[in-house]
Design a protein around this motif. Structure first.
Motif, PDB file in Angstrom:
ATOM      1  N   MET A   1       0.849  -1.191   0.000  1.00  0.00           N
ATOM      2  CA  MET A   1       0.000   0.000   0.000  1.00  0.00           C
ATOM      3  C   MET A   1       0.889   1.247   0.000  1.00  0.00           C
ATOM      4  O   MET A   1       1.938   1.270   0.614  1.00  0.00           O
ATOM      5  CB  MET A   1      -0.885   0.014   1.251  1.00  0.00           C
ATOM      6  N   GLY A  20      -4.651   2.006  14.918  1.00  0.00           N
ATOM      7  CA  GLY A  20      -6.027   1.512  14.915  1.00  0.00           C
ATOM      8  C   GLY A  20      -7.016   2.604  14.571  1.00  0.00           C
ATOM      9  O   GLY A  20      -6.650   3.646  14.006  1.00  0.00           O
ATOM     10  N   ASP A  21      -8.263   2.351  14.921  1.00  0.00           N
ATOM     11  CA  ASP A  21      -9.388   3.225  14.575  1.00  0.00           C
ATOM     12  C   ASP A  21      -9.119   4.654  15.047  1.00  0.00           C
ATOM     13  O   ASP A  21      -8.701   4.877  16.189  1.00  0.00           O
ATOM     14  CB  ASP A  21     -10.646   2.673  15.246  1.00  0.00           C
ATOM     15  N   PRO A  48     -15.399  -1.823  10.741  1.00  0.00           N
ATOM     16  CA  PRO A  48     -16.259  -1.930   9.555  1.00  0.00           C
ATOM     17  C   PRO A  48     -15.583  -2.660   8.398  1.00  0.00           C
ATOM     18  O   PRO A  48     -14.361  -2.651   8.268  1.00  0.00           O
ATOM     19  CB  PRO A  48     -16.496  -0.462   9.177  1.00  0.00           C
ATOM     20  N   ALA A  49     -16.414  -3.292   7.553  1.00  0.00           N
ATOM     21  CA  ALA A  49     -15.957  -3.789   6.254  1.00  0.00           C
ATOM     22  C   ALA A  49     -16.295  -2.695   5.263  1.00  0.00           C
ATOM     23  O   ALA A  49     -17.446  -2.514   4.891  1.00  0.00           O
ATOM     24  CB  ALA A  49     -16.656  -5.094   5.908  1.00  0.00           C
ATOM     25  N   HIS A  52     -12.727   2.990   6.505  1.00  0.00           N
ATOM     26  CA  HIS A  52     -12.257   2.949   7.889  1.00  0.00           C
ATOM     27  C   HIS A  52     -11.272   4.092   8.070  1.00  0.00           C
ATOM     28  O   HIS A  52     -10.308   4.217   7.303  1.00  0.00           O
ATOM     29  CB  HIS A  52     -11.563   1.608   8.142  1.00  0.00           C
ATOM     30  N   ARG A  70      -9.296   4.438   4.567  1.00  0.00           N
ATOM     31  CA  ARG A  70      -8.904   3.299   3.736  1.00  0.00           C
ATOM     32  C   ARG A  70     -10.063   2.318   3.686  1.00  0.00           C
ATOM     33  O   ARG A  70     -10.801   2.162   4.657  1.00  0.00           O
ATOM     34  CB  ARG A  70      -7.674   2.624   4.366  1.00  0.00           C
ATOM     35  N   THR A  72     -11.312  -1.268   3.948  1.00  0.00           N
ATOM     36  CA  THR A  72     -10.746  -2.505   4.506  1.00  0.00           C
ATOM     37  C   THR A  72     -11.049  -3.720   3.643  1.00  0.00           C
ATOM     38  O   THR A  72     -10.527  -4.798   3.906  1.00  0.00           O
ATOM     39  CB  THR A  72     -11.280  -2.771   5.931  1.00  0.00           C
ATOM     40  N   VAL A  73     -11.891  -3.551   2.622  1.00  0.00           N
ATOM     41  CA  VAL A  73     -12.176  -4.682   1.735  1.00  0.00           C
ATOM     42  C   VAL A  73     -11.233  -4.683   0.531  1.00  0.00           C
ATOM     43  O   VAL A  73     -10.819  -5.739   0.053  1.00  0.00           O
ATOM     44  CB  VAL A  73     -13.644  -4.648   1.268  1.00  0.00           C
ATOM     45  N   THR A  74     -10.866  -3.475   0.059  1.00  0.00           N
ATOM     46  CA  THR A  74     -10.014  -3.392  -1.140  1.00  0.00           C
ATOM     47  C   THR A  74      -8.614  -2.856  -0.846  1.00  0.00           C
ATOM     48  O   THR A  74      -7.746  -2.901  -1.706  1.00  0.00           O
ATOM     49  CB  THR A  74     -10.650  -2.438  -2.164  1.00  0.00           C
ATOM     50  N   HIS A  75      -8.375  -2.332   0.366  1.00  0.00           N
ATOM     51  CA  HIS A  75      -7.123  -1.685   0.763  1.00  0.00           C
ATOM     52  C   HIS A  75      -6.902  -0.355   0.032  1.00  0.00           C
ATOM     53  O   HIS A  75      -5.811   0.205   0.108  1.00  0.00           O
ATOM     54  CB  HIS A  75      -5.916  -2.601   0.567  1.00  0.00           C
TER      55      HIS A  75
END
Lengths: 104, 416
Positions: A1, A20-21, A48-49, A52, A70, A72-75
């Motif tokens: 990334m 983190g979050d 979350p998916a 984020h 970002r 979190t499913v596709t980065h």
């Protein structure tokens, strides 16, 4: 990334460490917070998916903290801000000044 | 249909016409006593023990894809019970004992292979820590054996014993640890649960919970509403996604962990080796591939793939430990999604919603826990009290200060 640093431009994510979050910026007020507030702040996450907002530290660079948005499913990274600016925005929101800043 | 050597010979002589599907493909009923969400290892094991041990009827397992298509098919197949803390070690030892009797219990060849696991030691401080861990294991009825470098050299002569940074000074071995054929675990539990009347509903995604007056009445699914007396969630990796549908926030982050397999090689690696200092562990599958991995990538992710810096880190660890691995070609690599909890330990507990139960937070150690996780979750679902080995796996331990933090890392999931 690749993280597009607001000051330094595109940087390899390997230069960063992850905390983190970004909700960790919303620390409860120690004068009024209950133990439950602290528990929820320290231990519970939305996780979350999808999009984020999260804190990254540029350890191998200028040692700034960033708020990275970002997926979190596709980065995919869609937004990068200096955490300093985000935190000041939060503080001014709390103070009712309404001058929320947004970094690069 | 029981499987046996005799049955294999009979079918071989009669054209293999007698084999039947190992489980049914039933239509969903409108109501079940117990609905388990998640047709992975833990969910299927829960269904098996609920039906076989706890005598429950009218059970369904809901799986959004196909059974065994999630983390039970994406791990590195290692079983062990080498934990330190009282909240963990009895549970994992219970799990290892269940592994030892699993194939007879299921009448299914899961290729349980107790080839042993070895944690390497590189310093005096690490030796002290591992001997302490070994003593904790022995006190809890597990086996542990301290080995010095010469003993390890006899079993694993090819390791790089004299590395400048991490010379191998010894190891903690657990001979009863080993590997299991992971897909067979899902299939064996599914077949057994099905034979005890459990409905396994594949391609049945839970889209929401029906909750009224603080009580869970059932689940909305892609195949319609299914009512349930009790609902158990066992979807580690996707726990955040699922439980948000019940309005819950969890002490869990989802992270991606990568794993790797080399081309098939002749037998060279008798057991499992972990090189914690170098973020690397390896075993050899029965097909001959070297199965190895390292750390999680370290950022929230639901993508079942990771990034290249960790690939490089893992391969560097492999080269540092056993330089000959550089001669093998990498065949496959993949990522699985982990429920990384705030103390590195799992949760098997009721939720604040009546009739809704949760099993998750397995971090990167869920596979070895499969039998005990299923057993303990079945115990909780059937009797509404936790299994004696799982009493510490509570949601409220973060409020009461009873964290089970093997590594002492605090509420930083990517460091566990």
């Amino acid at each position: 990334m690749i993280i597009n640093h607001p000051l330094l431009g595109p940087r390899d994510s390997a230069e960063f460490t992850y905390l983190g979050d970004a909700s960790l910026l919303n620390r409860p007020d120690p004068d009024t917070a209950t133990p439950k507030d602290w528990h929820d702040y320290a231990y519970l996450r939305d996780n979350p998916a999808g999009l984020h907002r999260e804190l990254w530290f540029h350890e191998g660079g200028d040692r700034s903290w960033l708020v990275v948005t970002r997926n979190t499913v596709t980065h995919e990274i869609t937004k990068v801000e200096l955490a300093r600016d985000v935190a000041r925005g939060l503080a001014s929101d709390v103070a009712g000044m309404g001058t929320k800043r947004s970094g690069g | 249909m029981r499987y046996s050597g005799f049955k294999v010979i009979k079918e071989a002589l009669t054209g293999h016409k007698g084999w039947r599907p190992a489980w049914r493909d039933p239509e969903p009923q409108s109501h079940y006593d117990i609905v388990i969400i998640g047709g992975g290892g833990h969910g299927l094991a829960t269904a098996h023990y609920l039906a076989k041990i706890f005598g429950q009827k009218r059970i369904a397992v809901l799986e959004k894809g196909w059974i065994g298509g999630g983390n039970v098919g994406r791990n590195t197949t290692i079983i062990r019970s080498n934990y330190l803390l009282d909240g963990n070690e009895p549970f994992y030892e219970f799990s290892l004992k269940l592994w030892e009797g699993l194939e007879q219990d299921l009448n299914y060849n899961a290729m349980v292979s107790q080839r042993g696991i070895m944690n390497l030691i590189h310093s005096d401080a690490q030796r002290d820590a591992y001997i302490r861990r070994g003593n904790a294991m022995i006190l809890n009825g597990a086996d542990a054996e301290y080995m010095d470098a010469d003993q390890i050299r006899k079993e694993y002569p090819f390791l790089n014993f004299d590395d400048a940074r991490f010379p191998i000074k010894g190891g903690l071995a657990q001979r009863r640890g080993g590997t299991v054929r992971h897909d067979a675990v899902a299939w064996g539990y599914a077949r057994s649960a099905d034979s005890h009347g459990v409905d396994i509903l594949q391609n049945c995604e839970v889209t929401g919970f029906r909750i009224e007056n603080g009580k869970c009445l059932g689940v909305e699914t892609s195949r319609g509403f299914i009512g349930a007396g009790r609902v158990g969630c066992a979807v580690a990796g996707s726990s955040g996604r699922l439980m948000s549908k019940a309005g819950m926030r969890l002490p869990i982050e989802s992270h991606v962990l990568q794993a790797f397999v080399s081309e098939g090689l002749k037998p060279i690696l008798p057991g499992v080796i972990t090189f914690g200092a170098g973020h690397f562990y390896v075993s050899q599958s029965d097909k001959g591939g070297l199965v190895f991995g390292g750390d999680i990538d370290g950022y929230n992710s639901y993508a079942q793939r990771g990034n290249l810096p960790v690939v490089e880190d893992v391969c560097e660890g492999g080269m540092a430990l056993m330089p000959m691995i550089g001669r093998a070609r990498l065949l496959r690599m993949w990522g699985g999604i982990m429920d990384m909890s705030m103390d590195g330990s799992p949760i098997i507990d009721r939720t604040h919603i009546d009739g809704l139960y949760f099993n998750g937070g397995w971090c990167y150690g869920g596979f070895k826990a499969t039998p005990a996780s299923g057993y303990a979750f079945a115990h909780l679902l059937a009797r509404d009290i936790p299994h004696p080995t799982a009493t510490a796996y509570r949601f409220d331990r973060f409020e009461t200060g009873h964290m089970i933090d093997e590594k002492g890392m605090g509420n930083q999931p990517n460091l566990h």
